[in-house]
Motif scaffolding. Structure first.
Motif, mmCIF file in Angstrom:
data_model
loop_
_atom_site.group_PDB
_atom_site.id
_atom_site.type_symbol
_atom_site.label_atom_id
_atom_site.label_comp_id
_atom_site.label_asym_id
_atom_site.label_seq_id
_atom_site.Cartn_x
_atom_site.Cartn_y
_atom_site.Cartn_z
ATOM 1 N N LEU A 93 -53.383 -21.493 8.719
ATOM 2 C CA LEU A 93 -53.541 -22.903 8.352
ATOM 3 C C LEU A 93 -54.796 -23.503 8.981
ATOM 4 C CD1 LEU A 93 -49.831 -24.114 8.617
ATOM 5 C CD2 LEU A 93 -51.167 -23.716 6.540
ATOM 6 N N HIS A 129 -37.896 -12.433 0.285
ATOM 7 C CA HIS A 129 -38.380 -13.155 1.460
ATOM 8 C C HIS A 129 -39.818 -13.633 1.221
ATOM 9 C CE1 HIS A 129 -38.835 -14.373 5.572
ATOM 10 N NE2 HIS A 129 -39.894 -13.596 5.716
ATOM 11 N N VAL A 130 -40.018 -14.935 1.322
ATOM 12 C CA VAL A 130 -41.353 -15.512 1.158
ATOM 13 C C VAL A 130 -41.921 -15.788 2.541
ATOM 14 C CG1 VAL A 130 -42.665 -17.446 0.244
ATOM 15 C CG2 VAL A 130 -40.717 -16.550 -1.033
ATOM 16 N N GLN A 131 -43.087 -15.242 2.810
ATOM 17 C CA GLN A 131 -43.698 -15.442 4.119
ATOM 18 C C GLN A 131 -44.408 -16.786 4.163
ATOM 19 O OE1 GLN A 131 -46.261 -12.124 4.778
ATOM 20 N NE2 GLN A 131 -44.599 -10.822 5.525
ATOM 21 N N GLN A 132 -44.192 -17.509 5.227
ATOM 22 C CA GLN A 132 -44.874 -18.778 5.437
ATOM 23 C C GLN A 132 -46.206 -18.494 6.126
ATOM 24 O OE1 GLN A 132 -43.777 -21.693 4.305
ATOM 25 N NE2 GLN A 132 -42.041 -20.610 3.419
ATOM 26 N N PRO A 133 -47.222 -19.306 5.837
ATOM 27 C CA PRO A 133 -48.508 -19.079 6.497
ATOM 28 C C PRO A 133 -48.400 -19.343 8.002
ATOM 29 C CG PRO A 133 -48.586 -21.017 5.081
ATOM 30 C CD PRO A 133 -47.269 -20.391 4.894
ATOM 31 N N THR A 134 -49.120 -18.548 8.759
ATOM 32 C CA THR A 134 -49.112 -18.715 10.209
ATOM 33 C C THR A 134 -49.977 -19.903 10.594
ATOM 34 O OG1 THR A 134 -50.999 -17.260 10.489
ATOM 35 C CG2 THR A 134 -48.808 -16.231 10.541
ATOM 36 N N GLU A 135 -49.850 -20.308 11.838
ATOM 37 C CA GLU A 135 -50.626 -21.441 12.325
ATOM 38 C C GLU A 135 -52.132 -21.145 12.286
ATOM 39 O OE1 GLU A 135 -51.097 -23.978 16.419
ATOM 40 O OE2 GLU A 135 -49.121 -23.176 15.916
#
Length: 85
Positions: A17, A8-14
């Motif tokens: 960013l 599972h690759v975590q996406q950056p949070t808002e």
């Protein structure tokens, strides 16, 4: 044996960013401000030394043209920096 957490690759949070964008903007502002400040003061010192004749120039026209081009370059860097967002 595989580790399940690696799939599972975590996406950056808002907020991450936004923080990255703020950091890029701050670095851009800092670079532009420091370049304009340093070279603006250098331009001022050279101009003030040339005006009363404290330093002699081989060709006043060439030095004046160089200083004007240098000033235009400073304005361009300042404009780039201060147009941030």
């Amino acid at each position: 044996m595989t580790a399940p957490y690696r799939d599972h690759v975590q996406q950056p949070t808002e907020s991450a960013l936004e923080d990255a964008a703020e950091t890029r903007w701050g670095i851009r502002e800092g670079i532009g401000l420091s370049l304009v400040s340093i070279f603006g003061l250098l331009l001022l010192v050279i101009g003030l030394m040339l005006a009363p004749g404290l330093i002699a120039a081989a060709s006043t026209v060439a030095i004046t043209l160089g200083l004007v081009l240098f000033a235009v370059a400073l304005v361009a860097v300042g404009h780039w920096s201060w147009n941030g967002r």
